[in-house]
Design a protein around this motif. Sequence first.
Motif, PDB file in Angstrom:
ATOM      1  N   GLY A 196     -33.658 -17.536   5.840  1.00  0.00           N
ATOM      2  CA  GLY A 196     -33.294 -17.991   7.172  1.00  0.00           C
ATOM      3  C   GLY A 196     -33.353 -19.496   7.346  1.00  0.00           C
ATOM      4  N   LEU A 197     -33.280 -20.244   6.253  1.00  0.00           N
ATOM      5  CA  LEU A 197     -33.402 -21.694   6.297  1.00  0.00           C
ATOM      6  C   LEU A 197     -32.089 -22.371   5.933  1.00  0.00           C
ATOM      7  CD1 LEU A 197     -36.818 -22.091   4.411  1.00  0.00           C
ATOM      8  CD2 LEU A 197     -36.448 -21.842   6.881  1.00  0.00           C
ATOM      9  N   THR A 198     -31.907 -23.568   6.463  1.00  0.00           N
ATOM     10  CA  THR A 198     -30.808 -24.434   6.050  1.00  0.00           C
ATOM     11  C   THR A 198     -31.411 -25.691   5.441  1.00  0.00           C
ATOM     12  OG1 THR A 198     -30.644 -25.688   8.115  1.00  0.00           O
ATOM     13  CG2 THR A 198     -29.465 -23.574   8.009  1.00  0.00           C
ATOM     14  N   LEU A 199     -30.567 -26.576   4.960  1.00  0.00           N
ATOM     15  CA  LEU A 199     -31.079 -27.825   4.384  1.00  0.00           C
ATOM     16  C   LEU A 199     -31.775 -28.687   5.429  1.00  0.00           C
ATOM     17  CD1 LEU A 199     -28.178 -28.844   1.944  1.00  0.00           C
ATOM     18  CD2 LEU A 199     -30.207 -27.435   1.512  1.00  0.00           C
ATOM     19  N   ASP A 200     -31.432 -28.491   6.691  1.00  0.00           N
ATOM     20  CA  ASP A 200     -32.097 -29.254   7.756  1.00  0.00           C
ATOM     21  C   ASP A 200     -33.533 -28.790   7.982  1.00  0.00           C
ATOM     22  OD1 ASP A 200     -29.810 -30.738   8.215  1.00  0.00           O
ATOM     23  OD2 ASP A 200     -29.038 -29.341   9.742  1.00  0.00           O
ATOM     24  N   ASP A 201     -33.880 -27.613   7.468  1.00  0.00           N
ATOM     25  CA  ASP A 201     -35.224 -27.063   7.680  1.00  0.00           C
ATOM     26  C   ASP A 201     -36.212 -27.475   6.596  1.00  0.00           C
ATOM     27  OD1 ASP A 201     -34.499 -25.577  10.014  1.00  0.00           O
ATOM     28  OD2 ASP A 201     -33.522 -24.117   8.695  1.00  0.00           O
ATOM     29  N   VAL A 202     -35.726 -28.149   5.558  1.00  0.00           N
ATOM     30  CA  VAL A 202     -36.591 -28.566   4.458  1.00  0.00           C
ATOM     31  C   VAL A 202     -36.395 -30.059   4.206  1.00  0.00           C
ATOM     32  CG1 VAL A 202     -36.496 -26.290   3.378  1.00  0.00           C
ATOM     33  CG2 VAL A 202     -34.851 -28.054   2.694  1.00  0.00           C
ATOM     34  N   GLU A 203     -37.267 -30.630   3.414  1.00  0.00           N
ATOM     35  CA  GLU A 203     -37.131 -32.039   3.023  1.00  0.00           C
ATOM     36  C   GLU A 203     -36.517 -32.071   1.628  1.00  0.00           C
ATOM     37  OE1 GLU A 203     -39.785 -36.087   2.220  1.00  0.00           O
ATOM     38  OE2 GLU A 203     -40.770 -34.238   2.901  1.00  0.00           O
ATOM     39  N   VAL A 204     -35.234 -32.390   1.577  1.00  0.00           N
ATOM     40  CA  VAL A 204     -34.531 -32.440   0.297  1.00  0.00           C
ATOM     41  C   VAL A 204     -34.868 -33.746  -0.413  1.00  0.00           C
ATOM     42  CG1 VAL A 204     -32.287 -32.524  -0.841  1.00  0.00           C
ATOM     43  CG2 VAL A 204     -32.646 -30.969   1.099  1.00  0.00           C
TER      44      VAL A 204
END
Length: 410
Positions: A196-204
């Motif tokens: 349920g995550l997108t790249l905006d939900d993590v620190e790439v």
Amino acid sequence: MPTEWPPQVRALARATAEETGAARLSPIKKNREEIMTNRSVGAAFGAVLACASLPAAAQDLPDTMVWTSYDVGSAGYAEASAIADAFGKEYGTRVRIQPSGSGIGRLQPLLQGRADYAFLATEAFFVSEGVYDFATSDWGPHELRAVAGRPAGITLIAAGDAGIDTVADARGKRIAFVAGNPSVNVKCEAILAFGGLTLDDVEVITFPTYASAMSSMTRNESDATCTTPTTSQLYELAESPRGIYYAPLEPDNEEGWAKLLKVLPIMSPSEEDVAAGLAEGETAKMAAYRYPVVTTTPDKSADAVYAFIKALDETYDLYKDGTATMRRWSLDRAGRPAIDLPFHEGAIRYLREIGVWTEEDDAWNEKRLERMNALVEAWGSFKDGHSDLSDEDFAAAWMARRNEIVASLD
């Protein structure tokens, strides 16, 4: 069975008739019985009959072939080499492998007719969709076909002390990506979607090379990444103070899999028993993608592809121990969807004959063909109508159009 004898059979029968004083060829059934009981020519006729009446078989492989693959030293090159060696030993076919470090370098010889098959990675999917390196006016979506593809496992792999028990727990964590490597990065994006995550939900955190990204967890420069579980740097992580953990992709999580496949519809559930830090007898629930994917063009004859995949099957015992993962080339695993491309009709014919191909596989293949055909059809008019755009704007406009088409097919 042909309705009439091929020329070489008719010639042999005629010669036999002349020797015995017969005036003409007998009907097929009677002629076969007479000739097969004629001891002077029976064995020769049987050999010709066998060759003439069977569909394309492994013995029909060409004398020479050209394949493309990843660079020398890669798993793809090693596996292509092992299979080529088996073809040479069993059938005398000489295979020349052209290695290339880029997806374009592996694809161009195939599309230009200079290679018969390509052992590809996820660029097989990318070029069929016209995305990433192929979202340019020079490329766009192309029709290709899969012959077979060896399953490879992947999941979100975390440092043991990162507090990531499920994919959803990766929210706010540092995720290692590789610069200029969409093949790895898009798989990670899909796996994050499972939770349920997108790249905006993590620190790439983007690293310049694959090796530096994979070793970043050991250096405490990231918390997790997505890769295959046998990458050498993961063994170092497993032995480090941080430890290693495989976030599970449970096969019964239908909602999670629907989200994953919406991002990248080429994966399926898999249980891996060979992985860094995994105790003997344990398994980890991952996703399976295909690498390498044996790829060819749709205009490759069905008989030629039938002969290739039959040879791949019949020589399995010769190459299955070539690397640690080559046993996965057994066609009950390598000859089934999901895979990057629709299967070639010649491959399907053989897979159906040996009882591997199912009605469910047919449905998957038809859906994959529908998607590819829709994108290829849309490309022509799109390209003509956007030729005045810069490369960057052209790619952005095509990706928007491509997303519309894909959404309309759901």
